[in-house]
Structure formats: C-alpha cells, structure tokens
Design an enzyme around this catalytic site. Structure first.
Site, PDB file in Angstrom:
ATOM      1  CD1 TRP A 102     -48.605  45.692  22.656  1.00 47.77           C
ATOM      2  CD2 TRP A 102     -49.045  43.493  22.681  1.00 47.77           C
ATOM      3  NE1 TRP A 102     -49.372  45.427  23.765  1.00 47.77           N
ATOM      4  CE2 TRP A 102     -49.659  44.095  23.804  1.00 47.77           C
ATOM      5  CE3 TRP A 102     -49.173  42.112  22.498  1.00 47.77           C
ATOM      6  CZ2 TRP A 102     -50.399  43.365  24.730  1.00 47.77           C
ATOM      7  CZ3 TRP A 102     -49.912  41.386  23.420  1.00 47.77           C
ATOM      8  CH2 TRP A 102     -50.513  42.004  24.515  1.00 47.77           C
ATOM      9  CG  ASP A 172     -50.629  45.486  15.962  1.00 48.99           C
ATOM     10  OD1 ASP A 172     -51.729  46.075  15.931  1.00 48.99           O
ATOM     11  OD2 ASP A 172     -50.201  44.877  16.961  1.00 48.99           O
ATOM     12  CE  LYS A 196     -55.563  47.910  22.103  1.00 49.39           C
ATOM     13  NZ  LYS A 196     -54.978  47.644  23.400  1.00 49.39           N
TER      14      LYS A 196
END
Lengths: 360, 360
Positions: A102, A172, A196
């Site tokens: 990511w 992030d 999440k």
C-alpha cells in the site's frame, strides 16, 4: 449457520451489538419515520448523527482543536492521489517510506504529481520489518513524509515514528485505526479506510492539521480538495451517510467499552495469545520481527503449501474463516481487529494446537 | 413513530421490503455467518452479490454488450472531474448544456481540464425548461457533449435527446435512473448517484461504452481512471460493498415488480395525479413547462413565503416529510421516486386539497 469467527483483513468483523442496533433501526431511526439510508444529508437527524460521530471520534483520539475531521470516499487509494495534490505544494517534493504494497502504491501514484523519493524500504525482506530512519534520511526541502502506520498484508506496525523534524508526517492507519491511542499532534494528516476497525467500506476518515489546507494543485478534482471538504464539513455533496452512521455506532461502542486505552489492553492480550503460540509452535511460524509486530494483522506460515491449504480448509469448516494470507504473499493471516472477541482468538489457538498435534 | 411518506430528493425513500430484507440479513447473510458489511470484497459471497447486481441491471436497462457497468464512489461530483479527465482526450474540448445547478457544476469543474463551452442554457428562466438544440449548436471538434438527463432541483427532464451526431453524449441521470427505460446505446456514458432510485449514498453507477476507455489524461487519479475500474471489475480497491448489496436488492425488487416499463407506467400515474392537481389548483402552482416535466421531482409554489412555511410544517405534522424545495430555489418539491407508493401521492394530494380549502 451460526455467526463465524471472521479473521478477514477487511472488510472485517464488526461488533455484533452494533450490527443488531443497525438492524433494529433499519426501517425507522428514532422518531424519524425512516431509515438512516433514506434521510436527507441536510436533515437535522443526519446532522446530529454526523456531529456525534465527529465529537466521539475527537474524544476517543483526543484530537487537538487545530485538526479537522473529514469523512471522505474512494478508499485509501483515492487519498494516494489526493495527498500529493493537496500537500505537495511548496517544492513539489515528498519522501515515502515503503513498508508494503500500500505504501508502494501511494508512492507510485504520487510520482504523477511531483518529485517523489523512497527514503527507505523493507522490500528486501518481503516487508517483514519496519526500516529504521533518522532525520538525515529525508531531503531538506520536501513537503511531507509519508508512511503506512500498520501494514495489513505483512503484519508490521510502527512502534516508533520516524523523526521528520518540522516536515509534516502523513500516515495511512487504515488497519490499526482506533486499535490503540495515537498522538495525532505528531502528524500533518492521519487517515484510515473504515472497513477494518470502523465500519463499512466506502468511508475514509481523515484528520488533517488545518494550517496545511488550502494550497492544493489547481488540477485537484473538487471532491479530492481537502479544503473544500473541510469548509463544507464533509457535506460538499451527499456523503456516504449510512457508512458514517455505522462508524458513529462503532465510536459509541468503543466509548462504552472503555475507549482506546482499554482497547489497546485487549488487543495486546489477544495478539500475545496468538504470537506466544506461534513463537513456540513446531508447525506454525510467525513471519515478522518481534519488535515490529502488528496487533491487528498476524501473518504466519507452515511452509508447506498442501498443509496450509488443509489448515485453511479445516479452519473454515470449524467456523474460523478468512485465514488465507493476502493473494500476493500466500500463507495465513489472522486479522484480529477490535471487534474480534478474546474468545475468538483463544478458540483459534486451541484449534491450531489440535491441528499441530494431528499434523506434526 | 410510524414510517412517514418521505418526499426527500435524495437520499430518498427506499422500498420497505428491501429495507426489511436488509435488516433480516444484517447479522448473518445466507450461509455466510456474517454481515455483508463484514465480508471480504474478494469472497465468493460478495462476488456473487456483485455479479447478480450487474446482470440484473444489464437486464433491466437492456444494456448492450459493448458497455461496461461500474460501481464507483464520490457521487456525481467526483464524475464531474473524472469525465473530462477520461474523455476530453482528442481535442481537449467539450460542450455542456446547462439545465441546472448540477450541470453548471459539472461545466465549471471541466474547465480545469480543457476548453469547455456552454452550448445552451436555461438559466435565463431559472432552469424551468430544457433548451432545444440542434446539431449546429455543438462545435465540430469536441470530444463529447454533456447533459443532465433529469434536473432534481428544478424538476425538468429530457424527453428528446440532443442530436450530437457521432459525438459521444454523456449524461447524468442520477435522479431519474431506472424510473423508466433508457436507450443506453444512444450514450457514450450514463451515470447515476445511487441515493435516489437505487440505494444508499456513496455508490455511483456508471455505464460506459468500452471503446471510449483508455485514453485518459496522465494526471487522472487512479481511482478516477475508468479504464482501471473496468479492468478490475470495480474491484481495484475495496468498493462500497454494502451499498452495492443494497443496490442489488433494489434491482431485484424492480425485476419482481415488472421492470422499467411497469415502473414508467406507475411513475406516470403518480406524476399525473400531482401535476393534474397542480394545474388546476387555485393555491399551488407548478413551475415547469408541461413538455419538460420530470416524473421524479415535482417542484411547486404558492408564491407566499408564510403560507409555504405553514404548508411545509402542517404537511410534516401529517406524515408528509421533506417537501421543502432545494435551499437555492425555495418553494416546495415532492420527489416521487420508484419507491414512493401511489398511495403516498394520493394522500399528499388529498392533504394539499384540504390545505387549499382552508387557506384560499
């Protein structure tokens, strides 16, 4: 079928009582005579939902007054573009630390918009550790440093933030957001996809230091302009209202359950049960350096494809689902977010011990 | 409180049986042991939900094979940027027809990315009509013509599409999507925010002619790159899974209720009841040319601020909510989407008649 123990990395398990509340309010919320899904985003009822979500989040994370809280769309991937468009605005330079897929995607996307450098990377060892950096590793004239706080696929997390001096740090935290306290004042921006620890996919929460807003690239799409979103309190257009409502229910659940200090305690307890077993197992092996281990995502391997397949299959048959590792790395991964009960981890380890006995 | 008749322009009323199904499946979908909200977007269960939604939509709208169906995020406002970034790619020119605030916003956003012209506008009469155009009104070398198919705020709709010859026509049908059949083959792209006739806010459905994909501006944010979304079947990253599920339930409801021909019939019946009354009322007046009237959004006025306030208040007390006109135009507006039952419109008109008797 009974509800399973869902170890999915995201979208992920949510607190059952939150889902039950959502179900009970689905056709008629409070005194409104309608579903939250059917509510104008400019109605008093929705305004209350939004303001309560914001103030609960502010309380949970102890967010300083000079930060704005935004509810955005497009997942982390949309922020991969929005971040350089909004913040790479003085020297058009930024440094990224590459701790996984990511971070790498964010890095590659930012290259469209300016001079971007990888200041450090742990790609050499399949991202199984967090690279150490000092202030010297960053260029002097960059607009920001970018990190991924918790790496979902590889199961690593930052325990000590990089020293970036006065340079804003952008992070992030999608997969560990609200799993423990976080000192927001150390960041220029923290953001997280909701799917999440927070709620349904389709909502991104961004917390941004106000003084960084307002210098975006002229080509920034209006929906990616954080200043516009801040000026409109996330209501420039219709936001993902139902997702915000669900996030609000989860924030309320977190408050009722002792907040983030308590959550951290529970998450450490859960993670330790799993890591302790993995460190001592003759069959299963953890893949991450002890000091960099995530509390949320726990990857492990057997090192035998057939046996791993057998394990994943038998686990599923026993109600432990989504234990397969990310399609790019294989092996297994147990994501044990806030909503995964202690019992779920205890039972998983019992099951793993039994599998070990039967298969070593 | 009982469920109300919700005339909100969006987010808007949804079919009660769809909401009831969603509530009943909230903690456990089918045999999955989890909520759709908790499901990996790469799981078999979600894959089935996505594929069924796509195939039902394809069937409902009779979408030709050379079109892709995408589930996107960011509302129409995100597409205002994505459309020029993806399609203004040959001569960097496009013509827009300005039939309201949303068309104007799309037009203004496109100016960031190329040479954009307003080919026609109805701003002179507060967008109360659809301007007539001929092929001559468009520049020869433009990449596309852009229209808003139904104008939510002003209550107008296109009954005859502009003749653009070979130039692709791109249309925002957010507020009339699936309210009647639409010949997709006449368009380069049709798109719609879900929060009117389809489901919760946070999902945009885009239907794009395949040959138009793949020539995007190099600065297009990856999430706005329609080719990337098409190549990944809307799963480049985690899509708004729950919203897609809700949209799928609505598509299924539409199919069970006779599809779009039947929906059109019902919508005409509902709209006629309201317009017929408005055309004959001594108190309430419609605001739109007969030939351009929307079947979905019906604005009307009294022409007396105090009386309008009184009407909106008394209507609300009687269970007819969200009848206030858009904050930029005032007056009243009844949005009567697919999910608004005939009975809701009949009862509203009864109530209006009573109010008229009492207040003329």
């Amino acid at each position: 079928m009974e509800r399973v123990y869902n170890f999915s990395a995201g979208p992920a398990t949510l607190p059952l009582e939150v889902l039950e509340q959502a179900a009970s309010e689905m056709t008629n919320y409070g005194e409104s005579g309608m579903s939250v899904m059917e509510m104008s985003h400019r109605s008093k009822d929705f305004e209350d939902i939004l303001e309560k979500a914001k103030s609960d989040l502010k309380e949970l994370l102890n967010i300083p007054d000079n930060y704005v809280i935004l509810f955005l769309q497009g997942g982390a991937s949309a922020q991969f573009s929005a971040i350089p468009l909004n913040f790479m605005n003085k020297n058009n330079k930024a440094d990224y630390i590459i701790t996984g897929q990511w971070a790498k995607k964010a890095f590659e996307e930012a290259q469209k918009y300016g001079d971007v450098k990888a200041a450090a990377s742990s790609e050499d060892k399949t991202y199984s550790y967090i690279p150490k950096t000092t202030n010297e590793d960053f260029r002097d004239d960059i607009d920001y440093v970018y990190i991924t706080g918790n790496n979902t696929i590889y199961g690593t997390k930052y325990n000590e933030l990089p020293d970036t001096g006065d340079i804003p740090l952008i992070a992030d935290y999608s997969s560990s957001f609200l799993s423990e306290p976080l000192d927001i004042s150390k960041f220029g921006m923290v953001y997280a996809g909701a799917q999440k620890n927070v709620g349904p996919a389709g909502v991104v929460i961004a917390i941004i230091r106000e003084d960084l807003l307002g210098n975006e690239n002229k080509l920034t799409p209006i929906m990616m302009n954080y200043k516009v979103q801040a000026d409109n309190n996330s209501l420039y257009n219709t936001p993902p209202t139902y997702g915000i409502y669900m996030a609000g229910l989860v924030f309320d659940w977190l408050k009722r359950n002792g907040g983030l200090e308590k959550m951290k305690e529970k998450n450490i307890e859960k993670a330790n049960i799993l890591y302790d077993y993995l460190d001592n197992s003759k069959l299963f092996k953890p893949t991450v350096n002890k000091e960099d281990r995530s509390l949320m995502n726990v990857p492990f391997v057997i090192g035998d494809d057939e046996l791993e397949k057998k394990f994943i299959k038998e686990a599923q048959e026993n109600g432990f689902v989504n234990l397969k590792g990310h399609r790019t790395v294989g092996g297994m991964r147990a994501s044990i977010y806030n909503a995964m009960p202690l019992e779920g981890v205890q039972k998983l380890v019992q099951f793993m011990k039994k599998f070990e006995e039967e298969n070593v």
